[in-house]
Design a protein around this motif. Structure first.
Motif, short mmCIF file in Angstrom:
data_model
loop_
_atom_site.label_atom_id
_atom_site.label_comp_id
_atom_site.label_asym_id
_atom_site.label_seq_id
_atom_site.Cartn_x
_atom_site.Cartn_y
_atom_site.Cartn_z
N UNK A 8 0.84 -1.20 0.00
CA UNK A 8 0.00 0.00 0.00
C UNK A 8 0.88 1.24 0.00
N UNK A 9 0.37 2.29 -0.62
CA UNK A 9 1.10 3.55 -0.55
C UNK A 9 0.27 4.58 0.20
N UNK A 10 0.87 5.17 1.21
CA UNK A 10 0.20 6.23 1.97
C UNK A 10 1.13 7.43 1.94
N UNK A 11 0.77 8.41 1.13
CA UNK A 11 1.66 9.56 0.97
C UNK A 11 3.00 9.09 0.40
N UNK A 12 4.05 9.39 1.15
CA UNK A 12 5.41 9.08 0.68
C UNK A 12 5.89 7.72 1.16
N UNK A 13 4.97 6.99 1.82
CA UNK A 13 5.41 5.76 2.49
C UNK A 13 4.75 4.53 1.86
N UNK A 14 5.56 3.50 1.64
CA UNK A 14 5.02 2.22 1.21
C UNK A 14 4.84 1.35 2.45
N UNK A 15 3.67 0.74 2.54
CA UNK A 15 3.37 -0.07 3.72
C UNK A 15 3.07 -1.51 3.30
N UNK A 16 3.80 -2.41 3.92
CA UNK A 16 3.59 -3.83 3.69
C UNK A 16 3.25 -4.48 5.01
N UNK A 17 2.17 -5.22 5.03
CA UNK A 17 1.80 -5.89 6.26
C UNK A 17 1.75 -7.39 5.95
N UNK A 18 2.64 -8.13 6.54
CA UNK A 18 2.71 -9.56 6.24
C UNK A 18 1.70 -10.29 7.13
N UNK A 19 0.71 -10.88 6.49
CA UNK A 19 -0.42 -11.46 7.24
C UNK A 19 -0.45 -12.97 7.23
N UNK A 20 0.30 -13.57 6.31
CA UNK A 20 0.25 -15.04 6.22
C UNK A 20 1.66 -15.60 6.27
N UNK A 21 1.74 -16.90 6.47
CA UNK A 21 3.02 -17.59 6.48
C UNK A 21 3.50 -17.72 5.03
N UNK A 29 9.73 -12.62 -3.91
CA UNK A 29 8.93 -11.78 -4.80
C UNK A 29 8.61 -10.45 -4.12
N UNK A 30 8.32 -10.52 -2.84
CA UNK A 30 8.04 -9.29 -2.08
C UNK A 30 9.26 -8.36 -2.10
N UNK A 31 10.42 -8.96 -1.92
CA UNK A 31 11.65 -8.16 -1.93
C UNK A 31 11.82 -7.44 -3.28
N UNK A 32 11.65 -8.17 -4.36
CA UNK A 32 11.82 -7.57 -5.69
C UNK A 32 10.76 -6.51 -5.97
N UNK A 33 9.54 -6.87 -5.60
CA UNK A 33 8.41 -5.98 -5.83
C UNK A 33 8.59 -4.66 -5.08
N UNK A 34 9.05 -4.75 -3.83
CA UNK A 34 9.24 -3.54 -3.04
C UNK A 34 10.29 -2.64 -3.66
N UNK A 35 11.37 -3.23 -4.15
CA UNK A 35 12.43 -2.43 -4.76
C UNK A 35 11.89 -1.66 -5.96
N UNK A 47 7.57 0.79 5.35
CA UNK A 47 7.26 0.20 6.65
C UNK A 47 6.86 -1.26 6.41
N UNK A 48 7.53 -2.15 7.10
CA UNK A 48 7.17 -3.56 7.01
C UNK A 48 6.60 -3.98 8.36
N UNK A 49 5.31 -4.29 8.35
CA UNK A 49 4.62 -4.63 9.59
C UNK A 49 4.64 -6.15 9.77
N UNK A 50 5.33 -6.61 10.80
CA UNK A 50 5.41 -8.06 11.03
C UNK A 50 4.67 -8.46 12.32
N UNK A 51 3.70 -7.64 12.70
CA UNK A 51 2.90 -7.93 13.89
C UNK A 51 2.31 -9.35 13.86
N UNK A 52 1.87 -9.79 12.68
CA UNK A 52 1.20 -11.08 12.57
C UNK A 52 2.19 -12.23 12.30
N UNK A 53 3.46 -11.89 12.19
CA UNK A 53 4.44 -12.92 11.82
C UNK A 53 4.90 -13.70 13.04
N UNK A 54 4.72 -15.01 12.98
CA UNK A 54 4.99 -15.84 14.15
C UNK A 54 6.44 -16.27 14.26
N UNK A 55 7.11 -16.43 13.14
CA UNK A 55 8.55 -16.70 13.20
C UNK A 55 9.27 -15.93 12.10
#
Ligand SMILES: Nc1ncnc2c1ncn2[C@@H]1O[C@H](COP(=O)(O)OP(=O)(O)OP(=O)(O)O)[C@@H](O)[C@H]1O
Ligand SMILES: [Mg+2]
Lengths: 145, 133
Positions: A8-21, A29-35, A47-55
């Motif tokens: 997601x893009x919010x203003x000048x910031x790209x936000x990624x929230x990892x929700x699944x394993x 793919x995420x790494x390449x896509x983000x670049x 911003x990479x949100x890993x709140x839901x990431x278990x390991x």
């Protein structure tokens, strides 16, 4: 089939929230896509949100460090937010210090880190600021096992 | 003693399944959250090694009761090329590929028991156990 993680893009910031394993393919793919999104969007923060990431294992850990390095080269800052205490403890024992990756406890704090960096960059001063934990764990010291 | 869960690791999805299977056993065994996280992380590393270096393999996971202790034991086995120098492979930072060289050494630290058995030309078996406290 591996999943695609929305960016997601919010203003000048790209936000990624990892929700699944994610499997390793999806992580790459995420790494390449983000670049490419950093360049296309001219974002100055990720911003990479890993709140839901278990390991976080060595593969995901390396991806986080690589994204931070790539975005730095592309003139954007990366903040990893929401790391769980158990994940931080495990990462240290695994031997991954994630030096160079900025972390913040919450999404809100992470966004404020980026905001401060933006202001500093505008003022022509790129020094590190308090509040962001640079090169190390535990993030914010909120660890108990 | 429950029936062991057996899983074949032949693709990226096998690594994901390995994590999920081990997580669910660790919960059944009532490992603490930190212990669960350590065990699942170790399993993820070893499953990936079996896939990448072993050319695929199997994971067998079960809850074990031994000497009055309860824990989760996970065995990763492959029939790949084996590891010529086990001490070197267990050195932090040593990789023959483009990894970080933390999978084996790191997972050894994350579990209570770690047994690595490998023979060149025959394959590699890694057995890990995490005990409930
Ligand atoms: N199942 C296996 N069969 C053959 N060789 C293996 C196996 N597991 C590990 N190795 C060898 O041991 C080395 C170290 O493994 P380890 O998991 O510690 O690091 P890595 O896989 O190279 O990197 P990382 O796991 O940190 O991404 C590997 O590079 C590989 O040469
Ligand atoms: Mg490995």
């Amino acid at each position: 089939m591996s999943e695609q993680v929305p960016i997601l893009q919010i203003g000048q910031v790209l936000l990624v929230s990892i929700q699944t394993d994610l499997d390793d393919h999806a992580v790459m793919r995420l790494q390449d896509e983000l670049a490419s999104r950093v360049v296309e969007s001219m974002a100055d923060g990720v911003v990479i949100d890993i709140t839901a990431v278990e390991i976080v294992d060595s593969f995901v850990g390396r991806m986080l460090a690589t994204i931070a390095t790539i975005s730095r080269l592309l003139d954007a800052d990366t903040v990893v937010v929401g790391m769980r205490p158990a994940v931080a403890i495990t990462l240290v024992e695994l031997g991954l210090s994630l030096g160079g990756v900025t972390t913040a406890l919450t999404l809100d704090k992470g966004l404020r880190v980026l905001e401060r960096r933006r202001l500093e960059a505008a003022a022509g001063d790129g020094d590190a600021e308090p509040g962001a934990v640079e090169a190390g764990f535990p993030p914010g010291g909120a660890i108990d096992s | 003693m429950t029936e062991p869960a057996v899983l074949s690791i032949t693709g990226n999805n096998g690594v994901v399944m390995a994590r999920q299977t081990v997580r669910s056993l660790a919960q059944d065994c009532r490992l603490s959250l930190v212990e669960q996280t350590k065990l699942v992380t170790a399993a993820s590393e070893l499953a990936r090694n079996a896939l990448i270096y072993g050319g695929g393999g199997t994971m067998t996971a079960s809850i074990v009761d031994e000497f009055g202790r309860r824990g989760v034991r996970v065995v990763f086995a492959d029939q790949g090329p084996g590891i010529a120098d086990v001490d070197l492979a267990l050195t932090d930072g040593w990789t023959s590929g483009n990894g970080m060289g933390l999978g084996l050494s790191g997972s050894r630290r994350l579990v209570d028991d770690f047994v690595l058995d490998s023979a060149v030309g025959r394959g590699t078996t890694v057995t890990i156990t995490k005990w409930a406290r």
